[in-house]
Enzyme design. Structure first.
Site, short mmCIF file in Angstrom:
data_model
loop_
_atom_site.label_atom_id
_atom_site.label_comp_id
_atom_site.label_asym_id
_atom_site.label_seq_id
_atom_site.Cartn_x
_atom_site.Cartn_y
_atom_site.Cartn_z
N GLU A 19 40.82 20.45 -93.20
CA GLU A 19 42.01 21.29 -93.30
C GLU A 19 42.32 22.06 -92.02
OE1 GLU A 19 42.66 23.56 -96.87
OE2 GLU A 19 41.27 22.30 -97.96
N ASP A 75 38.85 20.88 -98.58
CA ASP A 75 38.00 21.81 -99.33
C ASP A 75 37.66 21.30 -100.73
OD1 ASP A 75 37.94 23.54 -97.22
OD2 ASP A 75 39.52 24.85 -97.97
N ASP A 114 37.91 21.99 -103.86
CA ASP A 114 38.53 22.61 -105.02
C ASP A 114 39.83 21.89 -105.33
OD1 ASP A 114 40.19 23.43 -103.01
OD2 ASP A 114 39.76 25.56 -103.20
N GLU A 120 42.95 22.71 -104.75
CA GLU A 120 43.88 22.68 -103.62
C GLU A 120 43.42 21.66 -102.59
OE1 GLU A 120 46.88 24.39 -103.01
OE2 GLU A 120 46.64 24.67 -105.16
N TYR A 169 31.15 27.73 -99.21
CA TYR A 169 32.58 27.82 -99.53
C TYR A 169 32.86 29.06 -100.36
CZ TYR A 169 37.24 26.17 -100.73
OH TYR A 169 38.61 26.04 -100.86
N ARG A 173 35.63 30.05 -102.10
CA ARG A 173 36.51 30.03 -103.28
C ARG A 173 35.76 29.36 -104.42
NH1 ARG A 173 40.08 29.04 -98.95
NH2 ARG A 173 41.60 30.72 -98.72
N HIS A 209 31.06 24.84 -108.41
CA HIS A 209 30.67 25.12 -107.03
C HIS A 209 29.48 26.06 -107.01
CE1 HIS A 209 35.18 24.47 -105.94
NE2 HIS A 209 34.53 23.34 -106.10
#
Length: 934
Positions: free
Chosen positions: A8, A81, A83, A85, A304, A306, A351
């Protein structure tokens, strides 16, 4: 033949590229490469929720670069990432590449890693997978829901409640929580109560204190002693007695360490302990995750950030346990690793918790490679993770009861002492919002309970006689519930299962950007605009701002991500009811809206007066009744006898008693007189916000109109505490700060169209939150100018005069500058790729002279300001010209946002259909005309 890896961010790409070497090419997508265009029709419910996606120049440029890199490549690894998104970004990249035909003969695989370390990246490459279709479906459903709520509900707001900004599926629920807490505070009525405490000494002479708990053989409730007379009688009864120890109860309790951080708990603790906002916390955590430079090597320091999970990888737990034993000793290490499970509602992908990637990178070891914010946040993450695997603390608690001879008057003393500190040796989680407030200088509530856990008691035994000392009776009043802080609001939203923790930071920021709430002394205060919007939504769309309904939708989204239900089925059920609710407001009159809001918010706008008189009586005509009114620019208070009585009052800019102290009919407050000219200085509200003004408009000796001196208030200035001195200082802007050590040019500070800024020559830099434009010094100014200079790329010198040729990052995109000549860069020419020759040619062909907008200056942009000032009573804040305007006409300032609702409201479906039909007819008419000519 190289493989291509897509991540990203550029920082992440740089770090991973070092790990993988020459066999791989790592490229960044710069986040989302496409999104739903912000216009009607991007999501079409009538076509089973088909969506139109649109990419901006940056997205197109990045995908084109990936496509070029894929020529001759065998594999494409999508490593965004881990997740929803991130999965969606990978899906968008794959879709755009496939449409370009760039994936022929290329194997596409998805890889994820929870930390940016060489071991984690290599493991991910060895274990690729396909894109997760249920996760993508959950993303599509969430995106469609948010779009449809925003683009369907917001126009209703604009039409029925002028002055409103927007509504959102989760944003509006968060705003409701803040507004309802404020209503609780306003409705709160304090209750009086008293406590009685005595000082005693043991036979050995050791002093301690005890509180009265039983009187006349009955246990006291909080409000049993509710006036001074009862308190004094109880005090006298204690003073008359002779007391001895009746019971001594000791017990040892264990306090377990908290779990390692999730996104939500990290935001909460960073707010309480460090004073960080949610946005600041997430930005800093992102930097620690993507990697920092340590002696020439880029190292990702945390996993990570989030995440809803509190579990940690086995190897991480083992490393932390080894560190605990080595650093603190075997007594601080539990016999078995601690296991944690998430208690949050709707916890999503499994996660890991937020933890250090390598426990050997202690805060002391990495501190010199981090800035102050990074260092503080990393230390918090590191200590929390390590403490989570340490031994429990053991605390000896002691409760002693004292009684008189009759055993009817009893006092109690409590205390505790830490027998074994355990994890408390490294980390304490006992600092709540009130403790953080005390650190920030905010007074504690009157009814705050004493912290008995830190009080120790002297040794005592049953039947020990005691010597009584002073007895005191203290008055207290109950306190209203505290306003939400960022930490407590995030915690409340997580408990209710509203939204995703990773989105909380942006939601809270949107509420502030829309001027629905302000953050004052770390607490959210709803503004009148926010309360009006909430009252409207609760009155007419109650279901869609209900916490239970919103949490239920989150549960359905989680079921979609788990592959349990179809996302279109969820959308159909939602849209059917939502569309009916929207259609039900078509015949809703604005007068009905006003009556409803006036009744709902009457106690807020017209609080009861101490003398018992009616707070709604008009002070101008004495016969009219004040009530809520709506104008084109928003709500205000007006008289019912309009137009005979033209009394109005803005919803804001209050004086001492909630009303303006002078010139109420004009919505202004006098602050005093200018020391130099003697002219009145007033605080006013215009269409562009709050501002101060010196004097009034008039005409000079030649009959020409004169314009009074004005200056806008910055967002962090409190109008209620603004005094004459600060108003005079605002009117004297721009002010000199000092001179640049290198060039000798003067550095000035001022307030422009886009807020407070500093200026050095042609270089401008906006101030950051927390910077005071009236007090900013040289050291801070040089720090900000260093950031501004980083946005400038020096290409070289111009062949004609040897003056520098630069490319600058501007609000409307990159532009070239040579002296006072500027030119926008074409969309297909990146700032980093432009050459001196290209830019010199561009300046010669399309260059135009840069004319700074200064007070009193002339120019096309400036000429419109007096007309606006005349019409609305306030001029827009001035702005320095730091860049050329874009080819299309750009909005002059924030007021353009206010015009948008009218435009959106005016475009009814029938009108839009007519416009589309007219547009479609043009080509046909042109062809017919051409044929006729032939």
């Amino acid at each position: 033949m190289t493989d291509v890896v897509v991540v990203e961010s550029p920082a992440k790409a740089k770090t991973i590229n070092k790990y993988l070497g020459g066999d791989f090419k790592v490229l960044a997508s710069f986040g989302h490469v496409r999104d739903l265009p912000p216009k009607d029709g991007s999501v079409r419910p009538d076509e089973d929720f088909a969506m139109d996606w649109e990419s901006e120049d940056r997205g197109e440029r990045q995908v084109n670069e990936i496509a070029r890199a894929l020529k001759g490549a065998k594999r494409l690894f999508l490593a965004t990432d881990p997740d929803r998104e991130g999965e969606a970004i990978s899906w968008h990249v794959q879709e755009m590449l496939a449409r370009r035909g760039a994936l022929k003969g290329v194997e596409v695989r998805r890889i994820t890693f929870n930390e940016i370390t060489k071991r984690a990246v290599q493991y991910a490459l060895a274990h690729p997978r396909d894109l997760d279709a249920p996760l993508i479906d959950a993303y599509l459903a969430r995106r469609a829901l948010d779009y449809l709520v925003g683009f369907t509900l917001s126009p209703v707001l604009w039409r029925k409640l002028p002055g409103s900004r927007s509504a959102g599926r989760v944003q509006s629920v968060a705003l409701r929580l803040i507004c309802e807490r404020e209503a609780e505070i306003e409705d709160f009525r304090a209750r009086e109560y008293w406590s009685v405490e005595g000082r005693f000494q043991t036979p050995q002479g050791a002093p301690f204190g005890a509180r009265l708990t039983h009187l006349d053989g009955r246990k006291l409730d909080q409000f049993d002693l509710n006036d001074e007379a009862k308190a004094m009688a109880a005090k006298a009864q204690v003073e008359a007695g002779t007391f001895a120890v009746t019971t001594v109860e000791k017990r040892r309790v264990k306090r377990n360490p908290p779990a390692p951080f999730t996104t939500s708990t990290l935001q909460q603790e960073a707010s309480r302990k460090l004073g960080f906002g949610a946005q600041q916390t997430m930005r800093t955590a992102q930097q620690l995750y993507e990697g920092v430079d340590m002696q020439g090597e880029t190292v990702g320091l945390i996993t990570y950030m989030r995440t809803d999970g509190v579990q940690m990888a086995r190897e991480a737990i083992a490393a932390i346990r080894d560190h605990v034993q080595e650093e603190f000793g075997a007594s601080y290490l539990p016999s078995a690793p601690r296991e944690y499970s998430s208690k949050a509602k709707n916890a999503q992908e499994a996660h890991e918790a937020v933890r250090p990637t390598d426990v050997a990178n202690t805060p002391e070891k990495v501190a010199r490679f981090l800035d102050d914010r990074q260092r503080k946040l990393y230390e918090l993450v590191w200590k929390r993770a390590v403490a989570s695997q340490m031994q429990s603390a053991e605390i000896d608690q002691t409760t002693v009861e004292l009684a008189d001879e009759s055993r009817k008057t009893i006092l109690r003393a409590t205390g505790s002492v830490i027998a074994f500190d355990g994890f408390l040796k490294l980390y304490r989680e006992d600092e709540d919002d009130r403790a953080a407030d005390a650190r920030a200088g905010i007074a504690a509530p009157d009814d705050a309970k004493p912290d008995d856990d830190t009080r120790t008691l002297p040794p005592m035994r049953e039947n020990d006689p005691l010597k009584r000392g002073e007895v005191t009776a203290s008055q207290h009043f109950t306190q209203p519930p505290p306003r939400f802080s960022e930490a407590s609001l995030v915690k409340k939203m997580e408990e209710l299962g509203i939204g995703r923790p990773s989105t909380y930071a942006s939601i809270l920021q949107v509420l502030q950007d829309r001027d629905y709430v302000t953050l004052d002394k770390r607490r959210f205060i709803p503004q009148d605009r926010g309360r009006l919007v909430t009252a409207f939504l609760v009155s007419f769309f109650e279901r869609y701002v209900d916490t239970g309904f919103t949490a239920g939708l989150e549960g359905q989204l989680d079921d979609i991500s788990g592959g349990k239900i179809d996302w279109r089925a969820v959308m159909r059920a939602f849209w059917e009811d939502f569309r009916k609710a929207i259609d039900a407001t078509k015949d809703l009159k604005i007068s009905d809206v006003i009556d409803t809001l006036d009744e709902e918010l009457g106690p807020h706008f017209f609080p009861a007066k101490a003398d018992g008189t009616d707070p709604r009586v008009c002070p101008a005509c004495s016969g009219g009744r004040l009530g809520l009114r709506l104008g084109r620019t928003g709500a205000f208070i007006g008289c019912s006898n309009y137009p005979e009585c033209r009394y109005t009052r803005p919803l804001a800019v209050p004086g001492a008693d909630g009303e303006n102290t002078t010139s109420l009919a004009e919505g202004q407050r006098e602050l005093g007189q200018d020391p130099a000219s003697g002219e009145a200085i007033t605080l006013r509200r215009g269409p562009y916000g709050l501002y101060v003004q010196q004097g009034e408009a008039g005409v000079d000796a030649k009959g020409k109109p004169t314009k009074p001196r004005r200056s806008s208030l910055t967002r962090d200035m409190d109008p209620e505490t603004l005094d004459l001195d600060r108003a005079v200082a605002l009117l004297s802007l721009p002010r000199p700060i000092g001179r640049d050590p290198e060039t000798g040019e003067e550095i000035t500070a001022g307030i422009g169209r886009f807020g407070p800024y500093i200026r050095l020559g042609t270089t401008y830099q906006s101030l950051e939150p927390g910077d005071d434009v009236l007090a900013l010094g040289m050291n801070r100014a040089m720090e900000l100018l260093a950031k501004a200079r980083a946005k400038v790329r020096l290409l070289g010198t111009h062949p004609k005069d040897g003056a520098p040729v630069e490319i600058r990052k501007g609000r409307f995109g990159p532009y070239a500058q040579h002296g006072k000549t500027v030119a926008n860069l074409p969309r297909n020419l990146a700032m980093e790729e432009a050459t001196l020759e290209q830019v010199v040619t561009l300046l010669a062909e399309k260059g135009k002279e840069l004319k700074p907008l200064v007070k009193g200056g002339k120019g096309k942009a400036k000429a419109k300001a007096p007309a606006k000032a005349k019409a609305n009573g306030a001029a827009p804040p001035e702005a320095p010209a730091t860049e050329p305007a874009p080819a299309r006409k750009a909005p002059a300032a924030k007021p353009a946002a206010k015009a948008a609702p009218k435009k959106a409201a005016a475009k009814a479906p029938a009108v839009k259909a007519a416009v589309r039909a007219k547009s479609a007819a043009k080509p046909a008419a042109a062809k017919a005309a051409a044929k006729g000519k032939a």
